[in-house]
Enzyme design. Structure first.
Site, PDB file in Angstrom:
ATOM      1  CE1 TYR A  71      -7.103  -2.304   7.330  1.00  0.00           C
ATOM      2  CE2 TYR A  71      -5.955  -1.089   5.392  1.00  0.00           C
ATOM      3  CZ  TYR A  71      -6.105  -1.419   6.105  1.00  0.00           C
ATOM      4  OH  TYR A  71      -5.552  -0.294   7.354  1.00  0.00           O
ATOM      5  CD  GLU A 106      -2.484  -0.550   2.499  1.00  0.00           C
ATOM      6  OE1 GLU A 106      -2.509   0.091   3.118  1.00  0.00           O
ATOM      7  OE2 GLU A 106      -3.560  -1.260   2.550  1.00  0.00           O
ATOM      8  CG  ASP A 155      -4.132   8.787   8.124  1.00  0.00           C
ATOM      9  OD1 ASP A 155      -4.332   6.973   7.940  1.00  0.00           O
ATOM     10  OD2 ASP A 155      -4.534   8.735   6.799  1.00  0.00           O
TER      11      ASP A 155
END
Lengths: 401, 279
Positions: free
Chosen positions: B178, B52, B63
């Protein structure tokens, strides 16, 4: 002109703008919020509570005041000020916070978070959180904390925890990023009170609805005073909630002209401004597609304005849509023009406006003199300027010596 | 469907070997483009199965601090979308089998132009995309156009995605799924393996795609436990931390590759170790 269709659509889109561009973790939550808001909107008990707090706690309706001296000074349009600065906490922000906190209670949420720029939304959020007995965390950029000390202290007095945000550039956009990070981490018990008509659907429409009380009152008050609709409406725009609140109830009245005033900072051509429509391009940030200040590679650029409340690199998606539709005219006023209008209002009307609202007054200074005396112009005096004393003193320091 | 089909081929091969994939995340251009290229190029040899590569963005709201700082370091050194694609192209000159998934936020892609981006990405050798801020409600924006360019669109499922919503989330998913192990931002703390295993097995009832687990996995030990029941283990912030703490570019390259090697070794053996206990 075409009548605007019902906006937004089921995906929260105003034309191509708006939407729900959020991480999957938040999706179930904002869908739940939307369902709850849709129910509450039509619930007479919710509306009764909202009306009660608006009148007895916020102090609505506030006056639509004929600004006789400003009118004389500019020698043109008849100028009315919508006195949102007389609300509890000193700005329009609380209209929205009362609505959202009632929704938070209804949803059984136990904790309130919010972002703030100038601190007005933070203060309004801390206020309603105190009133409803909910713990409250306010994210505020470290740069803004420095220039808005009195509001930081007010929030703390009201029992809120103010968390300085140092990531990015330490301003409103970073505070919003940090609030979103908090929300995604505390999804179960936390309600995020967004302060403007931006963010993922349903926020832009919901905040607009809570702020539309400004336009509804204006309409009724103007009818009472002049027996007709106003000819033009002028409001400043950061995210754009005070403007949307004033404009929305008039969107279908083709005779009513609307002017949104963005923060031109040191001039749109200088690159140091906060005028997303006049100096930005469409993009996706903070859950919605709208006009953003960004570079060629899609990185967000810092906004600049003398007014911390307008210092945001985006704008509510419905404004972006109204801009493209041509229904509202979007202009900008520079720091200097706003400061000039700020002083004029102080001296002629005995009203100290917020620097944000002074941007709207700066447009009045340009426009009113050219209009006939029977032109009815309403300016949204969205907040009071007490919080800006230090900034203004700093900018005008020389003159006061 | 996917002419490159590197992701499908890689997961099929790993299934035969009965081991989970190690998926590594680093931000493109961190700490600078040249060092980042060296890090990228060495990942397969260090045992990484799927790469990734983060596309830095000024406002990475999903994040945590580690990846936020990585994005800022990369942007400060002048990283752009075009340079990130250039890195993939350079990587592809040496490696034609390791899948690369670009991960990031929508705005830099939107600004680049969706169609132009997908064309350039496919040409550079990109196999998949993870774009955090486009939920399935907006599949027409990027997910469906990506499929037309032969690029997989990897969906994130989270602890808040309930069973009712899963079909919507998985509807147009491809490549792999994911699973975000915790409600939160990258680099947070990981949940208990028992809870995770239940979530993964629930997810398996709704998809035949391989399931990767990420967010909060930092050590070879954690990776090995999660690799027993998932098809892939994603490690990001811990690798990015190696770059932040490195005093020199060489140290950054070595730090990332050493940790990747430890992680790879650990998960290679994880199912072998567990089997005697099971039987």
């Amino acid at each position: 002109m075409n009548q605007p269709a019902i906006q937004p659509d089921i995906n929260g889109l105003f034309g191509q703008f708006g939407g729900r561009f959020v991480a999957e973790t938040l999706m179930p939550l904002i869908l739940e919020l939307q369902a709850e808001y849709d129910t509450a909107k039509d619930d007479p008990e919710f509306q009764r509570q909202l009306a009660y707090f608006q009148s007895d706690y916020v102090g609505r309706p506030n006056p639509l005041y004929f600004a006789e001296r400003l009118t004389e000074h500019f020698g043109g349009a008849k100028i009315y000020l919508k006195r949102e600065e007389l609300n509890h906490t000193g700005a329009h922000k609380i209209n929205n916070c009362i609505g959202q906190v009632l929704l938070a209670k209804r949803m059984g949420k136990k904790r309130i978070i919010a972002e703030t720029g100038a601190g007005m939304h933070g203060v309004a959020t801390a206020t309603v959180a105190a009133r409803f007995g909910l713990p409250c965390v306010i994210y505020m950029g470290s740069t803004d904390i420095e220039r808005q000390q009195p509001n930081v202290f007010r929030m703390k007095l009201l029992g809120a925890e103010v968390i300085p945000v140092t990531s990015g550039t330490g301003t409103l956009k970073d505070a919003m990023n940090e609030a979103l990070r908090d929300w995604v981490t505390n999804v179960d018990d936390t309600f995020y009170i967004i302060g403007t008509v931006a963010g993922p659907h349903p926020y832009p429409a919901m905040v607009r609805d809570f702020q539309a009380v400004i336009g509804h009152e204006t309409r009724a008050q103007m009818q009472e005073k002049e027996g007709r609709l106003p000819d033009s409406l002028v409001a400043c725009i950061g995210g754009g909630s005070n403007a949307m609140g004033l404009f929305h109830p008039f969107l279908n009245d083709a005779s009513v002209e609307m002017i949104g005033v963005e923060a031109g900072g040191k001039g749109v051509e200088s690159g140091q401004h906060a005028a997303s429509l006049n100096g930005g391009a469409p993009g996706v940030l903070h859950g919605n597609r709208t006009y953003l200040l960004q570079d060629e590679d899609g990185q967000i650029i810092d906004a600049h304005s003398i007014s911390a409340g307008l210092d945001y690199p985006g704008i509510g998606p419905e404004h972006a849509w109204l801009h493209e539709q041509g229904r509202v005219e979007y202009v900008s006023a520079t720091d200097d023009e706003a400061l000039e209008a700020f002083q004029t209002c102080c001296r002629l009307e005995g009203i100290i406006p917020a620097l944000e609202s002074a941007h709207a007054l700066a447009e009045v200074a340009k426009r009113a003199p050219k209009l006939p005396s029977d032109h009815l112009m309403v300016v949204n005096l969205s907040g009071r300027g007490d919080k800006d004393m230090m900034s203004v003193a700093h900018y005008l320091g020389e003159k006061f010596k | 469907m996917n002419p490159n089909a590197r992701l499908a081929a890689r997961f099929a091969a790993l299934k035969t070997e009965n081991r989970p994939a190690l998926v590594s995340y680093v931000t493109a251009g961190d700490p600078d483009m040249a060092t980042s290229q060296r890090i990228l190029d060495g990942l397969p040899a260090a045992g990484v199965d799927v790469i990734e590569l983060g596309m830095p963005f000024s406002d990475p709201m999903a994040d945590g601090p580690a990846i936020q700082k990585a994005a800022l370091r990369a942007l400060k050194e002048g990283q752009t979308q075009a340079k990130t694609l250039e890195m993939v192209r350079a990587f592809r000159e040496k490696d034609t089998t390791t899948p690369i998934v670009l991960m990031g936020y929508y705005n830099p892609i939107y600004r680049y132009g969706v169609d132009r981006f997908l064309t350039d990405a496919a040409r550079a050798g990109v196999d998949g995309l993870i774009v955090v801020d486009i939920p399935p409600e907006h599949d027409d924006e990027l997910c469906q156009p990506a499929a037309q360019h032969g690029i997989d669109f990897i969906r994130l499922a989270t602890p808040t995605t309930d069973t009712k919503r899963l079909p919507k989330v998985l509807g147009n998913a491809s490549g792999f799924v994911y699973y975000v192990s915790v409600a939160g931002v990258t680099g947070g703390s990981a949940p208990t393996p028992e809870k995770l295993e239940r979530s993964v097995s629930n997810l398996r009832e709704h998809t035949k795609l391989p399931i990767a687990v990420g967010f909060g996995i930092r050590t070879p030990e954690q990776a090995a436990i999660i690799g027993r029941f998932s098809d892939a283990v994603v490690v990001g912030s811990a690798l990015v931390d190696c770059i932040e703490h490195a005093a020199t570019p060489d140290e950054a390259v070595k730090g990332v590759h050493d940790l990747a090697r430890d992680l790879a070794e650990s998960i290679r053996e994880c199912r072998e170790v567990s089997e005697p206990q099971v039987s």
